[in-house]
Scaffold this active site. Structure first.
Site, short mmCIF file in Angstrom:
data_model
loop_
_atom_site.label_atom_id
_atom_site.label_comp_id
_atom_site.label_asym_id
_atom_site.label_seq_id
_atom_site.Cartn_x
_atom_site.Cartn_y
_atom_site.Cartn_z
N ALA A 15 0.83 -1.21 0.00
CA ALA A 15 0.00 0.00 0.00
C ALA A 15 0.86 1.26 0.00
CB ALA A 15 -0.93 -0.01 1.21
N TYR A 16 1.94 1.23 0.76
CA TYR A 16 2.85 2.39 0.80
C TYR A 16 3.48 2.62 -0.57
CZ TYR A 16 6.88 5.26 2.14
OH TYR A 16 7.82 6.25 2.24
N ALA A 17 3.96 1.54 -1.19
CA ALA A 17 4.57 1.67 -2.52
C ALA A 17 3.56 2.16 -3.54
CB ALA A 17 5.18 0.33 -2.96
#
Length: 245
Positions: free
Chosen positions: A153-155
């Protein structure tokens, strides 16, 4: 481009970690800096004090990066008190890690609100206000290429940052404003180290050929390059990761 004595920067997330290192590095180049904070005014004031004690100029400005009105007010304050805006560095971001299969969707929404909407809001204000000869620097991550499990999700949020950054560079044709992103690798900040055991940190420190974690100061050097002398680098993602990928 104006000389650094009269140049002004706004650094979001400028009160700690990479953001503070960026503030102090730009101030070292003679740039006056607006130190943005989201919730911790005391840390922003400490950063301002450190800059002014070293002979620089800085002010603290607050606000939620995803709130258009708050960011408009922050930009207004920097322009009014420091005389304009030449550089915008958007370091503000959050990182919530989990496998995609188990990530809480509320965490996804929180992260994307800050990392995507926040970057968009700040970039929009910067596109309207940065003076000719200036620079906009957003923040991505080397995980967009490293594909570490747990960072999905961060990427994804940072891949969106890269997309809007590269398009904004083309949209500002004729404005004499560069737009780039810095993509740090594993860097020894509280945001990165939180929740990791020593074995994980040791393994990550060996991932780069230089066999150490990056420091906030390493990343700040890359930002200072893009903010100042790197006038022929535009619409790029600069991977500041010691060669990890």
């Amino acid at each position: 481009m104006t000389d650094n004595i009269s140049r002004v920067a706004l650094v979001t997330g400028g009160s700690g970690g990479i953001g503070r290192a960026v503030v102090e590095r730009l101030a070292l180049d003679g740039i006056a800096v607006g130190v943005h904070y989201a919730g911790n005014r005391a840390r922003a004031d400490e950063t301002v004090t450190a800059v002014t004690a070293a002979g620089g100029r800085a002010i603290a400005v607050g606000g939620d990066v995803a709130d258009a009105d708050a960011m408009s007010a922050a930009f207004d304050a920097v322009e009014r008190k420091l005389g304009g805006i030449d550089v915008v560095v958007n370091t503000a971001g959050i990182m919530l890690l989990s496998p995609i299969s188990t990530l809480e969707l509320d965490d996804l929404d929180r992260m994307h609100r800050t990392n995507i909407r926040g970057t968009f809001v700040v970039s929009q204000q910067a596109a309207r206000r940065v003076r000719p000869g200036g620079a906009i620097v957003n923040f991505s991550t080397s995980v967009t290429r490293l594909q570490f499990p747990g960072y999905g999700a961060y990427a994804a949020s940072k891949a969106a940052v890269e997309g809007m950054t590269l398009i904004l560079a083309r949209e500002l044709r004729g404005k004499d404003v560069t737009v780039n992103a810095v993509a740090p690798g594993p860097t020894a900040t509280p945001l990165f180290l939180e929740g990791k055991d020593q074995a994980t940190i040791d393994n990550l420190s060996k991932a780069a050929p230089l066999e150490r974690l990056g420091t906030p100061e390493d990343i700040a050097e890359a930002v200072a390059f893009l903010a100042g002398p790197a006038r022929w680098i535009n619409g790029q993602v600069l991977y500041a990761n010691g060669g990890v990928a």
